[in-house]
Design an enzyme around this catalytic site. Structure first.
Site, short mmCIF file in Angstrom:
data_model
loop_
_atom_site.label_atom_id
_atom_site.label_comp_id
_atom_site.label_asym_id
_atom_site.label_seq_id
_atom_site.Cartn_x
_atom_site.Cartn_y
_atom_site.Cartn_z
N ASP B 24 60.46 46.75 81.14
CA ASP B 24 61.23 47.98 81.17
C ASP B 24 62.31 47.83 82.23
O ASP B 24 62.62 46.71 82.65
CB ASP B 24 60.33 49.20 81.40
CG ASP B 24 59.56 49.12 82.71
OD1 ASP B 24 60.17 48.78 83.74
OD2 ASP B 24 58.36 49.40 82.71
N TYR B 31 50.40 41.52 83.15
CA TYR B 31 49.47 42.64 83.29
C TYR B 31 48.17 42.15 83.92
O TYR B 31 47.62 41.13 83.50
CB TYR B 31 49.20 43.26 81.92
CG TYR B 31 50.27 44.21 81.45
CD1 TYR B 31 51.37 44.52 82.25
CD2 TYR B 31 50.16 44.83 80.21
CE1 TYR B 31 52.33 45.42 81.81
CE2 TYR B 31 51.12 45.72 79.77
CZ TYR B 31 52.20 46.01 80.56
OH TYR B 31 53.14 46.90 80.12
N LYS B 215 57.87 56.03 71.74
CA LYS B 215 58.59 56.03 73.01
C LYS B 215 59.36 54.73 73.16
O LYS B 215 58.85 53.65 72.87
CB LYS B 215 57.62 56.19 74.17
CG LYS B 215 58.30 56.46 75.50
CD LYS B 215 57.33 56.98 76.53
CE LYS B 215 56.51 55.88 77.15
NZ LYS B 215 55.50 56.41 78.08
N LYS B 217 62.04 52.48 75.88
CA LYS B 217 62.49 52.32 77.25
C LYS B 217 64.00 52.47 77.31
O LYS B 217 64.71 51.97 76.43
CB LYS B 217 62.09 50.94 77.77
CG LYS B 217 60.58 50.72 77.78
CD LYS B 217 59.89 51.58 78.84
CE LYS B 217 58.38 51.40 78.80
NZ LYS B 217 57.72 52.10 79.93
N ASP B 245 61.91 56.64 78.30
CA ASP B 245 61.28 56.33 79.59
C ASP B 245 62.23 55.46 80.41
O ASP B 245 62.53 54.33 80.02
CB ASP B 245 59.97 55.58 79.31
CG ASP B 245 59.19 55.27 80.57
OD1 ASP B 245 59.68 55.59 81.67
OD2 ASP B 245 58.08 54.72 80.46
N ASN B 247 61.71 54.67 83.66
CA ASN B 247 61.01 53.93 84.72
C ASN B 247 61.71 53.99 86.08
O ASN B 247 61.80 52.98 86.79
CB ASN B 247 60.78 52.48 84.29
CG ASN B 247 59.69 52.39 83.23
OD1 ASN B 247 59.99 52.46 82.04
ND2 ASN B 247 58.45 52.28 83.65
N GLU B 271 61.19 60.43 80.51
CA GLU B 271 60.09 60.09 81.43
C GLU B 271 60.63 59.31 82.62
O GLU B 271 61.50 58.44 82.46
CB GLU B 271 59.09 59.24 80.65
CG GLU B 271 57.90 58.75 81.45
CD GLU B 271 56.87 58.08 80.54
OE1 GLU B 271 56.83 58.38 79.33
OE2 GLU B 271 56.11 57.23 81.04
N GLU B 298 52.90 58.50 86.07
CA GLU B 298 52.17 57.24 86.13
C GLU B 298 52.25 56.59 87.50
O GLU B 298 51.40 55.80 87.87
CB GLU B 298 52.66 56.26 85.05
CG GLU B 298 54.01 55.64 85.34
CD GLU B 298 54.48 54.72 84.21
OE1 GLU B 298 54.62 55.22 83.07
OE2 GLU B 298 54.71 53.54 84.45
N ASP B 321 47.57 59.35 85.46
CA ASP B 321 47.17 57.95 85.36
C ASP B 321 45.73 57.88 85.84
O ASP B 321 45.36 58.56 86.80
CB ASP B 321 48.09 57.09 86.22
CG ASP B 321 47.81 55.62 86.05
OD1 ASP B 321 48.53 54.97 85.28
OD2 ASP B 321 46.86 55.10 86.68
N HIS B 348 49.24 58.73 80.84
CA HIS B 348 49.85 57.41 80.81
C HIS B 348 48.79 56.38 80.39
O HIS B 348 47.67 56.41 80.89
CB HIS B 348 50.37 57.06 82.20
CG HIS B 348 50.76 55.62 82.37
ND1 HIS B 348 50.18 54.79 83.29
CD2 HIS B 348 51.68 54.87 81.72
CE1 HIS B 348 50.75 53.58 83.22
NE2 HIS B 348 51.65 53.61 82.28
N GLY B 350 48.43 52.16 78.25
CA GLY B 350 49.04 50.83 78.16
C GLY B 350 48.43 49.94 79.22
O GLY B 350 47.25 50.08 79.56
N GLU B 379 49.31 58.32 75.34
CA GLU B 379 50.07 57.10 75.07
C GLU B 379 49.16 56.04 74.46
O GLU B 379 47.98 55.95 74.79
CB GLU B 379 50.66 56.58 76.39
CG GLU B 379 51.59 55.39 76.20
CD GLU B 379 52.40 55.07 77.47
OE1 GLU B 379 52.03 55.57 78.55
OE2 GLU B 379 53.42 54.36 77.34
#
Lengths: 428, 428
Positions: B24, B31, B215, B217, B245, B247, B271, B298, B321, B348, B350, B379
């Site tokens: 984003d 992750y 959604k 980015k 979003d 970010n 967002e 988030e 979150d 939130h 993902g 989400e």
């Protein structure tokens, strides 16, 4: 080219908790520092740190190690040429940013690293940090500020106007602080861990030494707070300033109610009356307790929090911290924001080495940004200065202008060795 | 007595950055999760984690180790009897608190530990977490919330009133979600790292699968954002919801200007339009972009930030979150605050395992707190579910009610081994 070859991190902790020094409504710790050294080819070492409270100092040390690859291999010249790009390589790293963003452990570690870079820049220039900063051109100073997320309150043009204005009268202000120093206040008289007699004795001694502004901790039992406040007020008379610090322990309505009692001793400010993140809460408290000033900032996470405190008229005194935020660059943004909104800056000090750092920021603020001593005082706590190579010097309740090159951040090698955790002799 | 004998921490990272998944305006990471296991005498293991973004996961792991001594030796029964005392032993430790307070690394680590305790409680009770929570008495739920610093917005009595009201119609709502599941939306179509064709193909596929809320980015080049938004809107028609979003990449005025362009594709919400700490900035943006809703959360550090976002009318959608804040106990406070202010919660998800966690919170919110599906969506991102023992189950764009005991937080032992950093086979 002055290239940074290595970043060394030391977990340095002083066993202060047992004495009750530094005890307040929420903190009882072993004062500690995540101490960073930047090594180059040559004798100079860039020193920086973030102050922590004992346990957990290993976490900020780990965070410095995570940031180190962004620093090793960079040159001072490259950093000075694109300072915001360097700063964002620490604060906006696409993986590490998630751990903040710009708050808590990762941001404190950023502060330690950025401060070490500035210490090295000042040493390389042969100037104390305050002087390096004060003699930079307006353009260079503006180029060192990341305006991202604060342009709704302060644009680069507005910052430049403040700094240009700060050139007028510079020589006179410098001559003045060179002879008279900078006003300060003492927090050594009223820690919560001290019994009444000790508070009375310390207050009397501080007054005799020339202090006319003293801070006590509140936020324990309210009747205890009132009794201790009366002791101090009785010792210092009606004209000296008495500040109070609740260290965030109150809820918003509780803070307002407590101050209705404590106003009887004529407090000058109430510091950290509630949670450090609560901008709207501080604003409500400030409206309720005026003309007593609300002061906060030692735990304000970043420039965005300070921006809002100013936008919301939530504070009458802004307390910057040298290493809670992302180091000198972010403090520049905060000093400029304070000047824009006309709020005096009274830096947070104490802890380990915070007095050593913030004196530079206060002198620079007076010389180029705020340009006034009205309502300005630097906190002073008489702790742990003996561990620094270039400790603060005070006279009659005033900080004297630092003269050694650097940011006064360098710890004695013997202190680092003795107090390193867990392997130093003190901790073994 | 179910006594916690040990806390184990695993640094688990998945190499997602290379694929552009999860990219984003400011994050491009591998992750990862700081994965915590609580061991007792017996076969049950309490599992919890905080989600991170690759590098730096070792820092949150270090923070969990610093918190572990507060947990080892405690029993579930003791924690359940005095839940706020336990929570504060983590969040208000007189030494560790300085590292937050209640924000960033130390608070995320708190979330991982607290979530693991709740997973263990739910497993010990033989219930999925949503059910354990939903069947607690009003008194027990209120006793699990730390109201410190939020009483100016929500008192224990007000919380109890919300929860008591939430008992009416409980059976009907439970029957409904048991058959129909919980609405969700997908973020899998429009990561910034994806080319236009991939966005179009993914959008078309998602629409065909039944998704009516998607959604994308934004926050890169504005013309690119507009072009990609038009592609998605053309695919989904005028009635489906398109969320955006940013970010946090925009400054406040920049966000307002960007939304003046992007409003042409009829966004449902914007967002994270600016810095997560900027309550006043979000409020200004919300006033400017209405009726488009501002959504955030988030990266909201704690309940004090959420309190202010609600007090300032800064958001039309509240995004909790599961592990940025201090775990289930603090989420309870946030759900109650949202209900008090009448703002819908859209969690939130993902990342790693966030879908697995927040489904429990959303079902509980519907059953006992918010009691409405109006404007509520969880989400959904189709990443990494295969590493969990009890992964989310969806049907036609809806989450199905979890049935296994616990908080669905348990990772497969094989995944933990394979993706442990740096020693796992994937990283060697």
């Amino acid at each position: 080219m002055t290239t940074i070859r290595a970043v060394e991190v030391h977990d340095v902790r002083f066993p202060t908790a047992a004495a009750g020094d530094g005890s307040d409504a929420i903190n009882r710790g072993d004062y500690s520092a995540t101490y960073v050294e930047l090594l180059i080819d040559g004798p100079l070492v860039g020193a920086g740190f973030t102050f922590t409270n004992g346990r957990g100092n290993e976490i900020t040390c780990a965070a410095v190690r995570a940031l180190a690859p962004q620093v090793v291999g960079r040159s001072l010249e490259e950093i000075a040429a694109e300072p915001v790009a360097f700063w964002r390589s620490l604060t906006a790293d696409p993986q590490l940013r998630w751990l903040g963003p710009e708050k808590g452990v990762i941001h404190m570690a950023t502060g330690a690293v950025v401060n070490a870079v500035w210490d090295l820049r000042a040493k390389a220039a042969g100037l104390p940090l305050w002087q390096l900063l004060a003699e930079l051109s307006t353009e260079e100073l503006v180029a060192n500020v990341d305006f991202h997320h604060i342009t709704d309150a302060l644009t680069p043009d507005a910052a430049a106007a403040i700094l240009d204005k700060g050139r007028h009268g510079y020589a006179e202000r410098l001559a003045q602080v060179r002879s008279e120093g900078f006003p300060s206040y003492t927090t050594s008289v009223g820690w919560l861990g001290y019994p009444d007699d000790k508070v009375r004795d310390l207050t009397r001694a501080a007054y005799a030494e020339g202090w006319r502004a003293m801070k006590m901790k509140v936020g324990g039992d309210l009747e205890d707070d009132v009794r201790r406040a009366r002791i101090i007020r009785a010792e210092i008379g009606p004209d000296a300033l008495l500040m109070m610090d609740a260290n965030q322990v109150w809820d918003v309505d509780q803070a307002i109610a407590a101050m209705e009692r404590l106003v009887e001793v004529d407090p000058y400010w109430i510091e950290e009356p509630t949670h450090a993140d609560d901008v709207l809460g501080h604003a409500r408290i400030q409206r309720a307790v005026a003309p007593v000033r609300v002061a906060t900032g030692e735990v304000a996470a970043n420039r965005v929090i300070f921006k809002q405190l100013l936008q919301a008229d939530a504070i009458g005194v802004m307390q910057i911290d040298a290493c809670r935020v992302g180091g000198v660059n972010e403090v520049l943004a905060e000093l400029l924001l304070a000047a824009k909104f006309g709020v005096p800056v009274c830096p947070h000090a104490g802890g380990v080495g915070l007095c050593e750092l913030v004196q530079h920021l206060a002198f620079f603020d007076y010389l180029r940004v705020g340009t006034s001593l009205d309502g300005r005082m630097v906190e002073y706590v008489d702790h742990l200065h003996e561990h620094f190579v270039d400790p603060v010097r005070t006279r009659g309740g005033r900080y004297l202008l630092p003269t050694e090159p650097g940011y006064s951040a360098t710890m004695k090698a013997s202190s680092v060795a003795e107090f390193s955790f867990p392997e130093g002799p003190v901790w073994r």
